[in-house]
Design a protein around this motif. Structure first.
Motif, PDB file in Angstrom:
ATOM      1  N   GLU A   1       0.855  -1.189   0.000  1.00 40.05           N
ATOM      2  CA  GLU A   1       0.000   0.000   0.000  1.00 40.05           C
ATOM      3  C   GLU A   1       0.883   1.228   0.000  1.00 40.05           C
ATOM      4  O   GLU A   1       1.842   1.304   0.755  1.00 40.05           O
ATOM      5  N   LEU A   2       0.549   2.192  -0.850  1.00 41.18           N
ATOM      6  CA  LEU A   2       1.329   3.421  -0.930  1.00 41.18           C
ATOM      7  C   LEU A   2       0.480   4.524  -1.527  1.00 41.18           C
ATOM      8  O   LEU A   2      -0.680   4.308  -1.864  1.00 41.18           O
ATOM      9  N   ASP A   3       1.039   5.705  -1.633  1.00 39.97           N
ATOM     10  CA  ASP A   3       0.351   6.848  -2.231  1.00 39.97           C
ATOM     11  C   ASP A   3       0.963   7.130  -3.590  1.00 39.97           C
ATOM     12  O   ASP A   3       2.183   7.127  -3.742  1.00 39.97           O
TER      13      ASP A   3
ATOM     14  N   VAL B   1      -1.341  -0.965 -10.106  1.00 36.53           N
ATOM     15  CA  VAL B   1      -1.987  -0.577  -8.859  1.00 36.53           C
ATOM     16  C   VAL B   1      -3.472  -0.333  -9.072  1.00 36.53           C
ATOM     17  O   VAL B   1      -3.910   0.026 -10.165  1.00 36.53           O
ATOM     18  N   SER B   2      -4.236  -0.553  -8.009  1.00 32.27           N
ATOM     19  CA  SER B   2      -5.651  -0.180  -8.018  1.00 32.27           C
ATOM     20  C   SER B   2      -5.842   0.899  -6.967  1.00 32.27           C
ATOM     21  O   SER B   2      -5.193   0.887  -5.923  1.00 32.27           O
ATOM     22  N   PHE B   3      -6.717   1.834  -7.267  1.00 30.98           N
ATOM     23  CA  PHE B   3      -6.963   2.927  -6.337  1.00 30.98           C
ATOM     24  C   PHE B   3      -7.806   2.432  -5.174  1.00 30.98           C
ATOM     25  O   PHE B   3      -8.844   1.795  -5.370  1.00 30.98           O
ATOM     26  N   ALA B   4      -7.354   2.730  -3.963  1.00 31.55           N
ATOM     27  CA  ALA B   4      -8.060   2.286  -2.766  1.00 31.55           C
ATOM     28  C   ALA B   4      -9.414   2.964  -2.646  1.00 31.55           C
ATOM     29  O   ALA B   4     -10.357   2.386  -2.131  1.00 31.55           O
ATOM     30  N   ASP B   5      -9.528   4.181  -3.139  1.00 27.54           N
ATOM     31  CA  ASP B   5     -10.767   4.945  -3.031  1.00 27.54           C
ATOM     32  C   ASP B   5     -11.497   5.023  -4.368  1.00 27.54           C
ATOM     33  O   ASP B   5     -12.186   5.979  -4.652  1.00 27.54           O
TER      34      ASP B   5
ATOM     35  N   LEU C   1       1.349  17.118 -11.834  1.00 25.26           N
ATOM     36  CA  LEU C   1       0.780  17.812 -12.985  1.00 25.26           C
ATOM     37  C   LEU C   1      -0.738  17.895 -12.905  1.00 25.26           C
ATOM     38  O   LEU C   1      -1.348  18.889 -13.288  1.00 25.26           O
ATOM     39  N   ARG C   2      -1.353  16.849 -12.367  1.00 26.42           N
ATOM     40  CA  ARG C   2      -2.804  16.851 -12.188  1.00 26.42           C
ATOM     41  C   ARG C   2      -3.208  17.372 -10.811  1.00 26.42           C
ATOM     42  O   ARG C   2      -4.378  17.557 -10.541  1.00 26.42           O
ATOM     43  N   GLY C   3      -2.231  17.537  -9.935  1.00 28.78           N
ATOM     44  CA  GLY C   3      -2.492  18.117  -8.626  1.00 28.78           C
ATOM     45  C   GLY C   3      -3.242  17.221  -7.669  1.00 28.78           C
ATOM     46  O   GLY C   3      -4.036  17.713  -6.869  1.00 28.78           O
ATOM     47  N   TYR C   4      -2.997  15.917  -7.716  1.00 21.75           N
ATOM     48  CA  TYR C   4      -3.677  15.062  -6.747  1.00 21.75           C
ATOM     49  C   TYR C   4      -2.830  13.884  -6.319  1.00 21.75           C
ATOM     50  O   TYR C   4      -1.799  13.580  -6.903  1.00 21.75           O
ATOM     51  N   SER C   5      -3.321  13.278  -5.269  1.00 22.86           N
ATOM     52  CA  SER C   5      -2.669  12.126  -4.671  1.00 22.86           C
ATOM     53  C   SER C   5      -3.742  11.090  -4.374  1.00 22.86           C
ATOM     54  O   SER C   5      -4.821  11.437  -3.914  1.00 22.86           O
ATOM     55  N   ARG C   6      -3.434   9.824  -4.648  1.00 25.87           N
ATOM     56  CA  ARG C   6      -4.401   8.745  -4.392  1.00 25.87           C
ATOM     57  C   ARG C   6      -3.717   7.626  -3.630  1.00 25.87           C
ATOM     58  O   ARG C   6      -2.557   7.307  -3.888  1.00 25.87           O
ATOM     59  N   ARG C   7      -4.435   7.033  -2.721  1.00 28.50           N
ATOM     60  CA  ARG C   7      -3.958   5.841  -2.013  1.00 28.50           C
ATOM     61  C   ARG C   7      -4.157   4.663  -2.949  1.00 28.50           C
ATOM     62  O   ARG C   7      -5.227   4.528  -3.566  1.00 28.50           O
ATOM     63  N   VAL C   8      -3.140   3.800  -3.108  1.00 26.49           N
ATOM     64  CA  VAL C   8      -3.229   2.676  -4.031  1.00 26.49           C
ATOM     65  C   VAL C   8      -2.795   1.379  -3.360  1.00 26.49           C
ATOM     66  O   VAL C   8      -2.063   1.385  -2.374  1.00 26.49           O
ATOM     67  N   HIS C   9      -3.281   0.277  -3.927  1.00 27.97           N
ATOM     68  CA  HIS C   9      -2.873  -1.072  -3.538  1.00 27.97           C
ATOM     69  C   HIS C   9      -2.137  -1.687  -4.720  1.00 27.97           C
ATOM     70  O   HIS C   9      -2.613  -1.588  -5.855  1.00 27.97           O
ATOM     71  N   VAL C  10      -1.013  -2.319  -4.452  1.00 29.80           N
ATOM     72  CA  VAL C  10      -0.253  -2.966  -5.518  1.00 29.80           C
ATOM     73  C   VAL C  10      -0.969  -4.256  -5.903  1.00 29.80           C
ATOM     74  O   VAL C  10      -1.243  -5.108  -5.063  1.00 29.80           O
TER      75      VAL C  10
END
Length: 119
Positions: free
Chosen positions: A52-54, A78-82, A59-68
């Motif tokens: 799990e990481l961020d 990766v899949s986005f956790a949210d 460039l798009r101005g965002y951060s997402r929590r992801v699962h490998v």
């Protein structure tokens, strides 16, 4: 090769970073494709990362929590956790929240120290 993705991913060439260990560790990466539910990330050299990481895309101005989902020496799927709620947190907002939490904790310690009776 069998593709198990629910959504088609669009090709991208976005500079990004992955962050882990409470965002104290970061590694530069390249986001090669992305969809609503996940992404493919490539690195210039082999990496060893937690499950799990961020994912940060300035460039798009965002951060997402992801699962490998899968790992190769120089790439991750990766899949986005949210992915279900669609929330996107700008990286600057995440940094500001962390800074405010640190300040809150410092002030709570100071109040506790000042509230203790002097013997």
């Amino acid at each position: 090769m069998f593709d198990r993705r629910r959504e088609r991913r669009g090709r991208t060439y976005l500079g990004g970073q992955i962050a882990f260990n409470n965002r104290w560790c970061t590694i530069d990466c390249l986001v090669r494709n992305i969809s609503q539910s996940g992404a493919r990330i490539e690195f210039p050299q082999p990496v060893l990362v937690p499950s799990e990481l961020d994912l940060i895309i300035p460039l798009r101005g965002y951060s997402r929590r992801v699962h490998v989902v899968w790992k190769r020496a120089k790439a991750l799927g990766v899949s986005f956790a949210d992915a279900n709620d669609g929330t996107v947190v700008p990286i600057e907002l995440a940094r500001q929240i962390r800074k405010l939490k640190e300040e809150r904790d410092m002030l709570a310690r100071r109040v506790r120290d000042l509230s203790e009776p002097v013997i």
